[in-house]
Structures are given as structure tokens and as C-alpha cells.
Design an enzyme around this catalytic site. Structure first.
Site, PDB file in Angstrom:
ATOM      1  N   CYS A 204      65.542  62.477   3.454  1.00  3.08           N
ATOM      2  CA  CYS A 204      65.069  62.571   4.673  1.00  3.08           C
ATOM      3  C   CYS A 204      65.262  63.751   5.592  1.00  3.08           C
ATOM      4  O   CYS A 204      64.407  64.235   6.401  1.00  3.08           O
ATOM      5  CB  CYS A 204      65.305  61.348   5.444  1.00  3.08           C
ATOM      6  SG  CYS A 204      66.905  60.305   5.026  1.00  3.08           S
TER       7      CYS A 204
ATOM      8  N   ARG B 132      73.880  59.072  -5.632  1.00  4.23           N
ATOM      9  CA  ARG B 132      74.834  58.280  -4.717  1.00  4.23           C
ATOM     10  C   ARG B 132      76.001  57.694  -5.652  1.00  4.23           C
ATOM     11  O   ARG B 132      75.608  57.326  -6.711  1.00  4.23           O
ATOM     12  CB  ARG B 132      73.833  57.055  -4.387  1.00  4.23           C
ATOM     13  CG  ARG B 132      72.670  57.558  -3.344  1.00  4.23           C
ATOM     14  CD  ARG B 132      72.099  56.448  -2.637  1.00  4.23           C
ATOM     15  NE  ARG B 132      70.752  57.136  -1.782  1.00  4.23           N
ATOM     16  CZ  ARG B 132      69.774  56.284  -1.434  1.00  4.23           C
ATOM     17  NH1 ARG B 132      70.061  55.048  -1.446  1.00  4.23           N
ATOM     18  NH2 ARG B 132      68.860  56.593  -0.767  1.00  4.23           N
TER      19      ARG B 132
ATOM     20  N   GLN C 259      63.302  58.640  -5.820  1.00  4.02           N
ATOM     21  CA  GLN C 259      62.563  57.692  -4.810  1.00  4.02           C
ATOM     22  C   GLN C 259      61.145  58.509  -4.338  1.00  4.02           C
ATOM     23  O   GLN C 259      61.004  59.569  -4.621  1.00  4.02           O
ATOM     24  CB  GLN C 259      63.355  57.768  -3.489  1.00  4.02           C
ATOM     25  CG  GLN C 259      64.615  56.798  -3.632  1.00  4.02           C
ATOM     26  CD  GLN C 259      65.263  56.843  -2.328  1.00  4.02           C
ATOM     27  OE1 GLN C 259      65.523  57.775  -1.654  1.00  4.02           O
ATOM     28  NE2 GLN C 259      65.469  55.582  -1.806  1.00  4.02           N
TER      29      GLN C 259
ATOM     30  N   ASP D 293      59.456  58.823  -2.224  1.00  4.78           N
ATOM     31  CA  ASP D 293      60.047  58.728  -0.576  1.00  4.78           C
ATOM     32  C   ASP D 293      58.938  59.291   0.446  1.00  4.78           C
ATOM     33  O   ASP D 293      58.411  60.538   0.074  1.00  4.78           O
ATOM     34  CB  ASP D 293      61.234  59.460  -0.637  1.00  4.78           C
ATOM     35  CG  ASP D 293      62.284  59.085   0.365  1.00  4.78           C
ATOM     36  OD1 ASP D 293      61.980  58.054   1.003  1.00  4.78           O
ATOM     37  OD2 ASP D 293      63.343  59.716   0.309  1.00  4.78           O
TER      38      ASP D 293
ATOM     39  N   HIS E  58      57.990  60.170   4.587  1.00  9.43           N
ATOM     40  CA  HIS E  58      58.376  60.121   6.035  1.00  9.43           C
ATOM     41  C   HIS E  58      57.181  60.531   6.703  1.00  9.43           C
ATOM     42  O   HIS E  58      56.557  61.373   6.727  1.00  9.43           O
ATOM     43  CB  HIS E  58      59.494  61.234   6.459  1.00  9.43           C
ATOM     44  CG  HIS E  58      60.830  60.749   5.642  1.00  9.43           C
ATOM     45  ND1 HIS E  58      61.055  61.247   4.297  1.00  9.43           N
ATOM     46  CD2 HIS E  58      62.038  59.767   5.825  1.00  9.43           C
ATOM     47  CE1 HIS E  58      62.286  60.625   3.723  1.00  9.43           C
ATOM     48  NE2 HIS E  58      62.817  60.042   4.688  1.00  9.43           N
TER      49      HIS E  58
ATOM     50  N   LYS F  51      64.626  47.906  10.020  1.00  7.74           N
ATOM     51  CA  LYS F  51      63.918  47.983   8.734  1.00  7.74           C
ATOM     52  C   LYS F  51      63.141  46.949   8.377  1.00  7.74           C
ATOM     53  O   LYS F  51      63.452  45.641   8.638  1.00  7.74           O
ATOM     54  CB  LYS F  51      64.735  48.713   7.752  1.00  7.74           C
ATOM     55  CG  LYS F  51      65.707  47.880   7.101  1.00  7.74           C
ATOM     56  CD  LYS F  51      66.515  48.293   6.013  1.00  7.74           C
ATOM     57  CE  LYS F  51      67.505  47.247   5.339  1.00  7.74           C
ATOM     58  NZ  LYS F  51      68.042  47.813   4.371  1.00  7.74           N
TER      59      LYS F  51
ATOM     60  N   HIS G 232      60.868  55.999   8.052  1.00  3.26           N
ATOM     61  CA  HIS G 232      61.123  56.376   6.486  1.00  3.26           C
ATOM     62  C   HIS G 232      60.508  55.127   5.585  1.00  3.26           C
ATOM     63  O   HIS G 232      60.390  54.074   5.949  1.00  3.26           O
ATOM     64  CB  HIS G 232      62.493  56.055   6.277  1.00  3.26           C
ATOM     65  CG  HIS G 232      63.448  56.894   7.147  1.00  3.26           C
ATOM     66  ND1 HIS G 232      64.361  57.799   6.826  1.00  3.26           N
ATOM     67  CD2 HIS G 232      63.768  56.781   8.529  1.00  3.26           C
ATOM     68  CE1 HIS G 232      64.971  58.470   7.639  1.00  3.26           C
ATOM     69  NE2 HIS G 232      64.458  57.902   8.792  1.00  3.26           N
TER      70      HIS G 232
END
Length: 660
Positions: free
Chosen positions: A350, A379, A397, A399, A401, A482, A528
Site C-alpha cells: 500500500c 512477513r 498479493q 493487491d 488500492h 474492513k 485496500h
């Protein structure tokens, strides 16, 4: 205190009772069936034992053993029985905590002399548990002072630590020490445990349980604290539901993606690579490519713009984003470079997308701006929680945004949910649920107004979607609430997958702005969204959902061509070329591999959607014999053109497999 009180039932009806009535009394008044099924009550929403007196007007719900709340109580009570059995069989043992968990329970112990439980010990513990259950021991609640509790558990150091730390989740509110006592009936003495409760009335309400395994567990999850022995078990409201669960576990073991990945040559986890990291073999990579290509095409078709970002960044970026304040324990240690600057492998994509938005002045006409990346993140997960692709340290991911105005939050979230479900359905999933996670009070940033607006937007979008929804109080991210989308796989397991988070904080932290229609600067809202969650974990779920028999459009090898004899090799290669020119993934196994029957069987073991056999008649007629996965009947004399039409339709509709 009133002589009469009013009890309001879940259907809104009201009944009058004498003060001091118990949930058990109310259940009996409603009917013998409910009284037999009841294990506890909810008094004004608070769990309570069936014999807890009610002295005032209250709302009451009866908790039955077959409900989620009831199973929680059955498992918690069974954990107490297990602890009692262990202490009976292992004099001098120390017991720690024993909570119910999803589908079961566990209890942690320290055995005298550092001993370990064996499989034979589990059999002994089970046998003693059944004796205790047969004794019909009551669960009796008592309230003690802190001093009384310390005296009672003076020889149990883990219980003493819990009391001294005054953990209300384990002790009781306002410093009180809540215990449950099981009076012994065979001269063995009482068993007493710290617990808030509630519990079933007596041990006779239990019995559908099985002890599953032993594992090591550090006290309080701290590697510097003592290593304890943890016994896991499962408990249910009936022998039938227990057996159904054990059957599901057997099926899950058969579908384990780690085993299937090895058998089907999809990927591996070499020790030399390090824990939590995977190598993708060609067949696994072929499936992954289809997943990622499909994801890219769907995002591009839906108005997303593709971006790429680096794998590391300076520490200052993570300070600005707040990750070093709120997520440092999940990040890898920094690398010092460039005259003392710390660089961190990225745990999130992000902040990079924020910098792309901030790279130039934006206009309201560009919003919503949807950025998308297949970004690999790193991670640090403790080695004890790593599990194949389901819990891994390096993963990718899908991912995105979305930067939007406040007015666009609800329509964008509504559209996002529809998009997420459409993509998941393309992979063969149909059963979905949602969960909204609200503000974590102890670990969050931002104003109350922003959190309220964001949370309200999530509820409005979920309501529009029609999805069943639960609420997880306080489980949101530090920067915003979320929505998590959960799905159920072919054997009914629930997986948390896609996440949508509304974020007011990162745009503020990075001083983002756009020029509005009023020619003034405004701060955008950021959403997100990870659809698969991660490519790796979703791949693992797909392997287990389909038991390795991927739909044709995803299968690493879609067609296997088997010439009957050497003289058919040339025609087999022609069939291969025709299929490959259509974009299909094909292998040819000639007669040197093995007999025809053995090759056919191997193709089925490797779960290839179409095994094509070609012999003399096929060479002269331009046909193939088709062995379709899942069918016991081979088709002969299918023209190659007809088969090309069939497989094209199969791939185009993303069919070709039905999870068993």
C-alpha cells in the site's frame, strides 16, 4: 427486589416468573425438548449457567448444545474434564490454560520431570475422562477473593500467574476470582479450575469427544517461557456430529495441498530454502500463471491500472505509513545500506501505491483511481504457525488500492464486492459469507468521525450485496475497518479470503490531495483490496477444493496423448501440434514409457482432464480416443476437429471439474 420478574424471549414474547428463576427453569417451562437440549443461557446477552438465578427483568436466550455458542460450552467443559483426568493420572502435573477453539479444545500441561505424553497416555486420559463423565459430576461455580484464589492454587504456578496478572478473560471481572469445582464421587477429591464459565450442568451432558494429538507449546506463546505439553481434542453435541467431523478431517487429510503438491509435482519446500518459502515447479507455475493471467485480465477489464513496485524500501517510508509503529513484529529486520539508511523488505504494497498517487497533482475527474499489482511481500511468521502455502513468509498479493472521494465510498465498495464474488465464482466457489471488523480501540489511529463514516459505508455495501454478515468487534486494522469475504470449500470448510478496508489514515499521513470541482484541494479516501488474499494461499485452497483435479482451464496438463505403439508416434505429435496451436497444454507419452494401460492409469492418477489414445484406426481416420476425467467410459473415433471444439467450450466456460 421484586417478587415477580418479566423474562423477554428471543421471539419478543414475555413471560412472568418468580424472582430467582434460572435459565434452566425457563427452558423447562417452555418445553421438555428445550430443557434437554439446553446447556446455558444468555441473560441480557451475557453467558450464564443454567442454574444462575435471575433477580430482575431480563432478556433471556436459551443456548442449546447444537448451536455455535453451545458447542463452545461443550468443548470448554470437556477441556476441564481432560485436565481433571490428567491430574488424576499424573500426580504432580501442573496445568495452565484450556480454551475451546474452532472445532475443539486444548489444554496445556507441565509434567513432572519434563516428561512427555505418548499415544498410549492419550488412550489412558480418554478412558479416565469417560469415567469422570459417567460419574455425573456437577460443575459448581464459586466466587473467591484474589487472596483466596492464590491460596487455593498455591501449588499451581501457572494459575497463580494468571491471578496475579488479573486477566479478566481467564479470572473474572473487577479482580474477582471465578472458579468451577467438580466434586469427586470416588474418593479422588474435587477438581477445581479457574474459569469464567459457563459450563454444562454436569459431566453427563458430555461424551462425544476424541483426543487428537499432542504438541509442544510455549507458555503464553513466549519462546523464553517454559515449553508445555498441549493435548488437542474435539468435542461435539452428539456421536453423530463427532463422527461427521472426524470424517471431514480424514477427507481434509486426503486433500492436504502439501501432499498433493508433491504427488502432482506442483511445488516443494526444500529445507535449504528456509522455512515458509516455496519453489514452484513447472506444473505448479503453469496453474499459477493461469490464475494470475485471469486476475490481470479481469482487473484491466474492470478499470484497474497495472503498476509494479520494488521489494524493499527505506525505513522512513514505513515510519510514515505507521507500519513500524503498529506492524513491526510482522516485518523482517532491516538491512543497513547507503551510509546508515535502514531498508526493509516490504510487508505491504500500500505505501508504494500511495507514492504513485502522490507523484503528481490529481483531479477529481481521475477518481476513482484503481491501482492493481501482483506484488510479492515478506512477513515474518513464527515457525510454529507456518503451514505449507496457507501460512507462508513470502507471498504474492493480487493487491489493489482505490483512491476515491467520500461520495464514492459506498458505490465503490458495492462494486468491489460484486467484482470479488464474480472472480471467486469463476474458480468454482459458490458459498460466501462476510464479516465486518470494527475499530480496535487499543491500537488504532484517526478520528471517531472517520471511523464511523467508514464503518457505516461497509455495512451499507454489505447490505446491498445480500451476503450473510457477522461482526468482529475490534478486529479491524489500525488504520480502518474492513470486510472479510469467507467462502466454503467442497468439504464445507470456511476460509477467510478477500479483504476490503477503508482507510482515511494513509492519505492523511502522506498528505495526499486532489483538486475538486470547486478548484480546492481535498484529501482522498483509500480502499485496500486483496482479492485472493494471496496467490499462494488461494492456490493451496484450490488444490484442496478440487483434490488436485483442477478444472481444465487451470490444469497444468490439459491433454495427454498416448500412442498405442511406436508406429503411432508421428500422428500423436500431429495431434499435439494441433492442440498446442490452439493454446492448450499438452504432453505425449510414447510407448517407451510403459504399457498403454499403465500410461492411462498414470494419466488418471495425475488427474489430467483428457487422456487421448491414438491407434491404427485413428491415424487413418483423423480421430482420437477420448478418456475424460471422471468418466469410466472411453469414447472411440472422435474426430480431432470435434474434440478441439469440445475442449475449447470446456476452457471458455471454465468448466471441466466438479469438486467432490
Amino acid at each position: 427486589m421484586a417478587d415477580q420478574i418479566t423474562i423477554t424471549l428471543p421471539d419478543g414474547s414475555e413471560r412472568g416468573f418468580d424472582a430467582g428463576v434460572t435459565p434452566g427453569d425457563v427452558a423447562a417451562a417452555i418445553g421438555p425438548g428445550l430443557a434437554k437440549a439446553a446447556v446455558a443461557g444468555l441473560i441480557d446477552g451475557e453467558p450464564a449457567d443454567l442454574d444462575r438465578p435471575i433477580e430482575h427483568d431480563a432478556a433471556l436466550a436459551i443456548v442449546t448444545a447444537d448451536s455455535p455458542e453451545g458447542r463452545f460450552i461443550v468443548r470448554h467443559s470437556t477441556a476441564h474434564v481432560m485436565a481433571q483426568a490428567v491430574l488424576d493420572l499424573f500426580p504432580g502435573a501442573k496445568f495452565a490454560i484450556g480454551p475451546p477453539i474452532e472445532d475443539g479444545f486444548y489444554y496445556d500441561f507441565e509434567l513432572p520431570g519434563g516428561a512427555h505424553f505418548s499415544d498410549a497416555d492419550l488412550e489412558r486420559v480418554e478412558a479416565r475422562m469417560r469415567e469422570i463423565i459417567g460419574e455425573d459430576q456437577a460443575f459448581v461455580r464459586e466466587e473467591l477473593s484474589r487472596e483466596q484464589g492464590l491460596e487455593l492454587f498455591a501449588d499451581q504456578p501457572f494459575k497463580v500467574e494468571i491471578i496475579e496478572n488479573v486477566d479478566e478473560t481467564e479470572v473474572g471481572a473487577a479482580g474477582a476470582v471465578s472458579v468451577y469445582r467438580n466434586p469427586g464421587t470416588d474418593g479422588a477429591g474435587d477438581f477445581v479450575d479457574l474459569c469464567r464459565g459457563p459450563h454444562v450442568p454436569t459431566t453427563k451432558r458430555l461424551g462425544a469427544f476424541k483426543l487428537m494429538k499432542v504438541a509442544g507449546a510455549y507458555w503464553r506463546g513466549d519462546e523464553k517461557r517454559p515449553m508445555l505439553q498441549r493435548i488437542y481434542g474435539t468435542a461435539w453435541e452428539s456421536k453423530q456430529t463427532l463422527q461427521e467431523h472426524l470424517t471431514r478431517l480424514e477427507e481434509a487429510e486426503r486433500r492436504d495441498h502439501r501432499r498433493l503438491a508433491t504427488e502432482l509435482d506442483l511445488l516443494s519446500f526444500p529445507e535449504e530454502l528456509g522455512a515458509g518459502l516455496a519453489l514452484w515447479h513447472p506444473k505448479g507455475a503453469a496453474v499459477r500463471k493461469q490464475m494470475e493471467d485471469f486476475s490481470r485480465s479481469e482487473h484491466e477489464r474492470s478499470g484497474y491500472e497495472l503498476v509494479f513496485t520494488p521489494h524493499i524500501a527505506r525505513g522512513g517510508l514505513w515510519e510514515t505509513s505507521g507500519h513500524l509503529d503498529f506492524y513491526a513484529e510482522g516485518m523482517y529486520p532491516p538491512m543497513e545500506m547507503d551510509e546508515g539508511h535502514d531498508y526493509y523488505p516490504k510487508p505491504m504494497n500500500c505505501p508504494f501505491h500511495v507514492l504513485i498517487f502522490r507523484s503528481r497533482m490529481r483531479s477529481y475527474r481521475e477518481l476513482p483511481l484503481r491501482l492493481f499489482e501482483l506484488g510479492t511481500v515478506y512477513r515474518y511468521e513464527r515457525s510454529g504457525v507456518l503451514h505449507g502455502l496457507m501460512r507462508i513468509r513470502g507471498f504474492t498479493q493480487d493487491d489493489s488500492h482505490i483512491f476515491c472521494t467520500r461520495d464514492q465510498i459506498v458505490p465503490e465498495l458495492t462494486s468491489l464486492i460484486e467484482f470479488v464474488l464474480s472472480v471467486l465464482r469463476a474458480f468454482g466457489f459458490t458459498d460466501f459469507e462476510a464479516e465486518i471488523s470494527t475499530r480496535p480501540v487499543e491500537k488504532s489511529v484517526g478520528s471517531d468521525d472517520d471511523w464511523e463514516l467508514a464503518t457505516a459505508a461497509l455495512f451499507e455495501a454489505i447490505e446491498a450485496s445480500g451476503l450473510a454478515c457477522a461482526v468482529a468487534e475490534g478486529e479491524g486494522a489500525f488504520y480502518g475497518p474492513k470486510i472479510d469475504i469467507h467462502l466454503r470449500d467442497a468439504i464445507g470448510r470456511r476460509w477467510q479470503l478477500s479483504t476490503l478496508q477503508v482507510d482515511f489514515q494513509l492519505p492523511h499521513r502522506f498528505e495526499l490531495s486532489y483538486v475538486g470541482a470547486d478548484n480546492e484541494r481535498h484529501e482522498p479516501i483509500m480502499i485496500h483490496r486483496a482479492l485472493f488474499g494471496s496467490v499462494e494461499r488461494f492456490f493451496g485452497i484450490l488444490v484442496e477444493h478440487y483434490e488436485g483435479a483442477f478444472p481444465t482451464w487451470l490444469a497444468p496438463v490439459q491433454c495427454l496423448v498416448l500412442p498405442v505403439a511406436d508406429r503411432h508416434d508421428e500422428y500423436a505429435q500431429q495431434v499435439r501440434e494441433a492442440l498446442e496451436s490452439g493454446g492448450y497444454r499438452v504432453e505425449v507419452w510414447d510407448a517407451s514409457h510403459d504399457t498403454l494401460g499403465a500410461r492411462v492409469r498414470r494419466g488418471k492418477v495425475e488427474k489430467v482432464p483428457y487422456v487421448l489414445v491414438v491407434g491404427d484406426d485413428d491415424v487413418s481416420a483423423g480421430t482420437v480416443g477420448v478418456n475424460e476425467r471422471g468418466s469410466d467410459d472411453a469414447e472411440r473415433g472422435v474426430t480431432l476437429d470435434d474434440f478441439l471444439v469440445r475442449i475449447a467450450a470446456d476452457v471458455a466456460t471454465r468448466g471441466g471439474a466438479t469438486p467432490s
